[in-house]
Design an enzyme around this catalytic site. Structure first.
Site, short mmCIF file in Angstrom:
data_model
loop_
_atom_site.label_atom_id
_atom_site.label_comp_id
_atom_site.label_asym_id
_atom_site.label_seq_id
_atom_site.Cartn_x
_atom_site.Cartn_y
_atom_site.Cartn_z
N THR A 1 1.02 -1.18 0.04
CA THR A 1 0.11 -0.12 -0.13
C THR A 1 0.92 1.29 -0.25
O THR A 1 2.02 1.21 0.66
CB THR A 1 -0.90 0.13 1.23
N GLU B 1 0.15 -18.34 2.78
CA GLU B 1 1.06 -18.61 3.61
C GLU B 1 1.12 -19.88 4.38
O GLU B 1 0.07 -19.96 5.23
CB GLU B 1 1.93 -17.28 4.17
N LYS C 1 -8.45 -11.48 -8.65
CA LYS C 1 -7.68 -11.48 -7.33
C LYS C 1 -8.17 -10.65 -6.40
O LYS C 1 -8.44 -11.04 -5.21
CB LYS C 1 -6.24 -11.31 -7.81
N LEU C 2 -8.42 -9.57 -6.52
CA LEU C 2 -8.88 -8.47 -5.59
C LEU C 2 -10.20 -8.97 -4.86
O LEU C 2 -10.35 -8.87 -3.91
CB LEU C 2 -8.95 -7.30 -6.20
N ALA C 3 -10.75 -9.37 -6.07
CA ALA C 3 -12.32 -9.84 -5.50
C ALA C 3 -12.32 -10.92 -4.47
O ALA C 3 -12.92 -11.26 -3.46
CB ALA C 3 -13.29 -10.27 -6.74
N SER D 1 -11.94 -14.72 15.22
CA SER D 1 -10.53 -14.26 15.62
C SER D 1 -10.22 -13.03 15.96
O SER D 1 -11.34 -12.09 16.21
CB SER D 1 -9.51 -14.53 14.63
N VAL D 2 -9.16 -12.60 16.63
CA VAL D 2 -8.61 -11.33 17.03
C VAL D 2 -8.92 -10.43 15.92
O VAL D 2 -8.70 -9.08 16.01
CB VAL D 2 -7.56 -11.48 17.76
N CYS E 1 -1.83 -9.27 2.63
CA CYS E 1 -2.72 -9.25 1.47
C CYS E 1 -4.01 -8.79 1.58
O CYS E 1 -4.38 -7.84 1.03
CB CYS E 1 -2.88 -10.57 1.02
N1 NAD Z 1 2.81 -13.87 0.24
C1 NAD Z 1 1.53 -14.53 -0.34
O1 NAD Z 1 1.45 -15.42 0.34
C2 NAD Z 1 1.17 -13.90 -1.54
C3 NAD Z 1 -0.12 -14.75 -1.92
C4 NAD Z 1 -0.42 -14.37 -3.19
C5 NAD Z 1 -0.11 -13.17 -3.99
N2 NAD Z 1 0.75 -12.43 -3.37
C6 NAD Z 1 1.17 -11.20 -4.00
O2 NAD Z 1 2.57 -11.18 -4.30
C7 NAD Z 1 3.33 -10.35 -4.58
C8 NAD Z 1 4.63 -10.32 -3.84
O3 NAD Z 1 4.08 -10.67 -2.62
P1 NAD Z 1 5.09 -11.29 -1.51
O4 NAD Z 1 4.61 -11.62 -0.14
O5 NAD Z 1 6.06 -12.47 -2.00
O6 NAD Z 1 6.35 -10.03 -1.38
P2 NAD Z 1 7.56 -9.93 -0.69
O7 NAD Z 1 7.80 -8.54 -0.23
O8 NAD Z 1 7.84 -11.17 0.35
O9 NAD Z 1 8.64 -10.68 -2.02
C9 NAD Z 1 8.92 -9.70 -2.99
C10 NAD Z 1 10.14 -9.83 -3.57
O10 NAD Z 1 10.51 -9.06 -4.83
C11 NAD Z 1 11.75 -8.34 -4.71
N3 NAD Z 1 11.79 -7.17 -5.88
C12 NAD Z 1 11.07 -6.15 -5.32
N4 NAD Z 1 11.54 -5.22 -6.49
C13 NAD Z 1 12.21 -6.13 -7.54
C14 NAD Z 1 12.79 -5.85 -8.82
N5 NAD Z 1 12.52 -4.58 -9.42
N6 NAD Z 1 13.29 -6.77 -9.45
C15 NAD Z 1 13.36 -7.91 -8.80
N7 NAD Z 1 13.15 -8.19 -7.52
C16 NAD Z 1 12.36 -7.46 -6.91
C17 NAD Z 1 11.88 -8.42 -3.17
O11 NAD Z 1 13.39 -7.81 -3.08
C18 NAD Z 1 11.30 -9.42 -2.69
O12 NAD Z 1 12.23 -10.44 -2.43
C19 NAD Z 1 2.29 -9.21 -4.13
O13 NAD Z 1 1.76 -8.46 -5.10
C20 NAD Z 1 1.46 -9.91 -3.40
O14 NAD Z 1 0.03 -9.33 -3.09
C21 NAD Z 1 1.42 -12.72 -2.15
O1 UPG Z 2 -11.38 -18.46 9.16
C1 UPG Z 2 -10.58 -17.70 9.17
C2 UPG Z 2 -9.36 -17.75 8.40
C3 UPG Z 2 -8.28 -16.68 8.61
N1 UPG Z 2 -8.26 -15.77 9.51
C4 UPG Z 2 -7.34 -14.93 9.62
O2 UPG Z 2 -7.16 -14.50 8.40
C5 UPG Z 2 -5.63 -14.19 8.11
C6 UPG Z 2 -5.31 -14.41 6.66
O3 UPG Z 2 -5.51 -15.80 6.61
P1 UPG Z 2 -5.06 -16.85 5.29
O4 UPG Z 2 -6.11 -16.29 4.36
O5 UPG Z 2 -4.98 -18.34 5.54
O6 UPG Z 2 -3.63 -16.29 4.99
P2 UPG Z 2 -3.00 -15.47 3.75
O7 UPG Z 2 -1.51 -16.06 3.61
O8 UPG Z 2 -3.05 -14.02 4.08
O9 UPG Z 2 -3.61 -15.79 2.43
C7 UPG Z 2 -4.63 -14.83 1.58
O10 UPG Z 2 -4.05 -13.86 1.03
C8 UPG Z 2 -3.28 -14.33 0.01
C9 UPG Z 2 -2.56 -13.32 -0.53
O11 UPG Z 2 -3.12 -12.46 -1.69
C10 UPG Z 2 -4.05 -15.13 -0.97
O12 UPG Z 2 -3.39 -15.84 -2.29
C11 UPG Z 2 -4.88 -16.36 -0.18
O13 UPG Z 2 -5.86 -16.99 -1.15
C12 UPG Z 2 -5.52 -15.72 0.78
O14 UPG Z 2 -6.21 -16.76 1.61
C13 UPG Z 2 -4.81 -14.53 9.08
O15 UPG Z 2 -4.69 -13.54 10.11
C14 UPG Z 2 -5.85 -15.59 9.64
O16 UPG Z 2 -5.32 -15.83 10.95
C15 UPG Z 2 -9.16 -15.75 10.32
O17 UPG Z 2 -9.08 -14.89 11.42
N2 UPG Z 2 -10.23 -16.66 10.25
#
Ligand code: NAD
Ligand code: UPG
EC number: 1.1.1.22
Length: 521
Positions: A19, A91, A145-147, A194-195, A201
């Site tokens: 953000t 995660e 994805k946002l939805a 939950s809390v 995300c």
């Molecule tokens: N974390 C998740 O579980 C998850 C799940 C689904 C989608 N996403 C989306 O994926 C994206 C990444 O999320 P994240 O949690 O892995 O982020 P993160 O911050 O953990 O990792 C991002 C990585 O990109 C690298 N980076 C930044 N700028 C760069 C550049 N110009 N060239 C090469 N590398 C560069 C950073 O050094 C970092 O290692 C976000 O848009 C997030 O919303 C994350």
């Molecule tokens: O019934 C529930 C389920 C989850 N949580 C909380 O919600 C948060 C997010 O949980 P979870 O969705 O399991 O983890 P993320 O890794 O944030 O995954 C979300 O965000 C990702 C990044 O966009 C998406 O890819 C996944 O589909 C989406 O589930 C955490 O704090 C959980 O503890 C609750 O409080 N109650």
């Protein structure tokens, strides 16, 4: 990075899209600076045609901007095709999510070139059953994805809003979740009170949706989604108010222990963790805080607290971070469980841990076939290759997306490929899209449950709301030992619904849980 770009036919861009912290759209819009930097780098280095895959979560229409940047900065004759392929993994379960996704979305341009690129990307997902690979327009894919995240977070805010009503009326939120989850139109996922939700995300993506709606002058739509975040903030603060009330309306100089600092179990990620708000609110009451988390490193906790407005010197006067859970609890007036780590739970063990809320838990509890919903990945199709096509392109991945360390064999081989392609990935793949199969997975949960008798169902409810008495074999917290060191009366606040309150009460604890009436009722 330059050499990886040169070698790749297909490039995943998965850099962070946080953000914005300043300027127009501050606190709402996605900061696309990393995304733009990665795009410019690709344009600068690419010497042959490439497929660029937008993997990061981005606002709708970002692919168009990406294409403009690529086309304005590329070498003569080099062409790019931009695809959207949002990541849905969570995660803590990224590897299993990758191996067995509900769906893989591929958004592409409607041109023949776009269709070819989409077909090429679909072949990378060779282990995913064909019907789970969904093709659509770029904008639909980006917005999906946002939805999805907004809808998931909305469920948690809805159940959390109901948890406040439960606490005020005597209803029990676990029973409400269970009853509602059995309705197949509602389902059981993301209904655990939950809390509050945390993580990098949900908040970010809902705020991005709010900003998008505002940019489109849809203020009512923006307000609607903003309220999902507002309820989450309310939920985090509600717990603090309850703690103050239970502890005789003063926390001054009392020792409060927070168990868990990550935003959920099985990850050390602390971005947007509710524990930050808890620490801030409790410190404002002039109390002392002890924190223990099994995986989050101490410097990371200090960094989060400082980045969220704390001053390190002042923090260190009142906050202690422990590496031993019993030390953290010793002399404490109250313990708050802020993360659902299995080791804190005293509930019966299920295959997915003590606090699991999954179809297999339910099916096992009612004696039905727990594997009913399992679709073997060995039956994955999607291996057809059009004549003269590259079966799998050379790939580069930039950024994170929670990228798992262990990848399926086919992906491993793709990433390690080291030839230098001179061909165009768009030319060499077939131009026809695979047919779009019906989407969705038919859960058999409700029909399976209906085969169980009344007593089996009672067992199931017991499993959700209190455990079945089976003792654990894991390295779990000895609450009896904790009780010996605490100040009396001993309070435990279960922010995650992972504790068997009756068992703790037998040890002398006063237990308060989200959505369950307690002393304040
Ligand atoms: N974390 C998740 O579980 C998850 C799940 C689904 C989608 N996403 C989306 O994926 C994206 C990444 O999320 P994240 O949690 O892995 O982020 P993160 O911050 O953990 O990792 C991002 C990585 O990109 C690298 N980076 C930044 N700028 C760069 C550049 N110009 N060239 C090469 N590398 C560069 C950073 O050094 C970092 O290692 C976000 O848009 C997030 O919303 C994350
Ligand atoms: O019934 C529930 C389920 C989850 N949580 C909380 O919600 C948060 C997010 O949980 P979870 O969705 O399991 O983890 P993320 O890794 O944030 O995954 C979300 O965000 C990702 C990044 O966009 C998406 O890819 C996944 O589909 C989406 O589930 C955490 O704090 C959980 O503890 C609750 O409080 N109650």
């Amino acid at each position: 990075m330059a050499s990886a770009i040169t070698k790749a036919d297909l490039i995943f861009v998965c850099v962070n899209t946080p953000t914005k912290k300043s300027g127009i759209g501050k606190d709402y819009a996605c900061d696309l600076k990393y995304f733009e930097a990665a795009t410019r780098k690709i344009a600068e280095v690419a010497a042959n045609d490439k497929i660029i895959v937008e993997k990061s979560t981005v606002p709708c229409k970002t692919a168009q901007r990406m294409r403009e940047i690529l086309e304005a900065n590329c070498s003569p004759g080099v062409r790019f095709e931009v695809l959207s392929n949002p990541e849905f993994s969570s995660e803590g379960s990224a590897v299993s999510d990758l191996l067995n996704p509900d769906r893989v979305l591929i958004g592409s341009d409607t041109s023949a070139m776009g269709a070819s690129a989409a077909a090429c990307l679909s072949r990378v997902y060779s282990w995913v059953p064909r019907e789970r690979i969904i093709f659509m327009s770029l904008w639909s894919s980006e917005l999906s994805k946002l939805a999805a995240n907004a809808l998931l977070a909305q469920r948690i805010s809805s159940i959390n809003a109901l948890s406040a009503i439960c606490e005020a009326t005597g209803a029990n939120i676990n029973e409400i979740s269970y009853a509602c989850g059995l309705d197949r139109r509602i389902g059981y996922h993301m209904l655990k009170a939950s809390v509050g939700f945390g993580g990098s995300c949900f908040r970010k993506d809902i705020l991005s949706l709010v900003y998008l709606a505002e940019s489109l002058h849809l203020s009512e739509v923006a307000d609607y989604w903003r309220s999902v975040v507002a309820i989450n903030e309310y939920q985090k603060c509600r717990l603090t108010r309850r703690i103050i009330h239970c502890l005789f309306d003063t926390l001054t100089d009392k020792k409060i222990t927070i168990l868990g600092f990550s935003y959920k179990k099985d990850t050390s990620d602390t971005r947007e963790t509710p524990a930050i708000t808890l620490v801030q609110n409790i410190l404002a009451e002039r109390s002392k805080i002890s924190i223990y988390d099994p995986q989050v490193p101490e410097p990371q906790i200090w960094q989060e607290l400082v980045e969220n407005g704390g001053k390190l010197e002042e923090l260190k006067n009142r906050v202690t971070i422990h590496h031993d859970v019993y030390e953290a609890c010793d002399g404490s007036d109250a313990i708050i469980v802020a993360t659902e780590w299995d080791e804190f739970s005293n509930k019966a063990i299920t295959p997915n841990g003590p606090s699991a809320w999954t179809p297999s838990t339910i099916l096992r509890a009612v004696g039905a076939n727990g594997n009913r919903n399992h679709i073997p990945t060995s039956q994955a199709v999607c291996s057809e290759t059009a004549p003269g096509c590259v079966s799998v392109p050379a790939i580069s991945i930039f950024g994170g997306c929670g990228t798992p360390s262990r990848l399926p064999a086919s992906i491993d081989s793709v990433i390690c490929r080291d030839d230098s392609p001179s061909r165009s990935p768009m030319h060499s793949v077939g131009s026809r899209l695979p047919p779009c199969a019906p989407r969705g997975r038919q859960g058999s949960l409700v029909s399976s449950l209906s085969t169980g008798g009344a007593s089996e169902r009672a067992d199931t409810i017991a499993m959700f709301i209190g455990g079945d008495g089976e003792e654990n074999k894991m390295n779990r917290l000895d609450w009896g030992r904790v009780a010996l060191g605490m100040r009396k009366p001993m309070f435990v606040f279960d922010g995650r619904g992972i504790l068997d309150a009756d068992k703790l009460r037998k040890l002398g604890f006063r237990v308060e849980a989200i959505g369950v009436p307690g002393a304040g009722y």
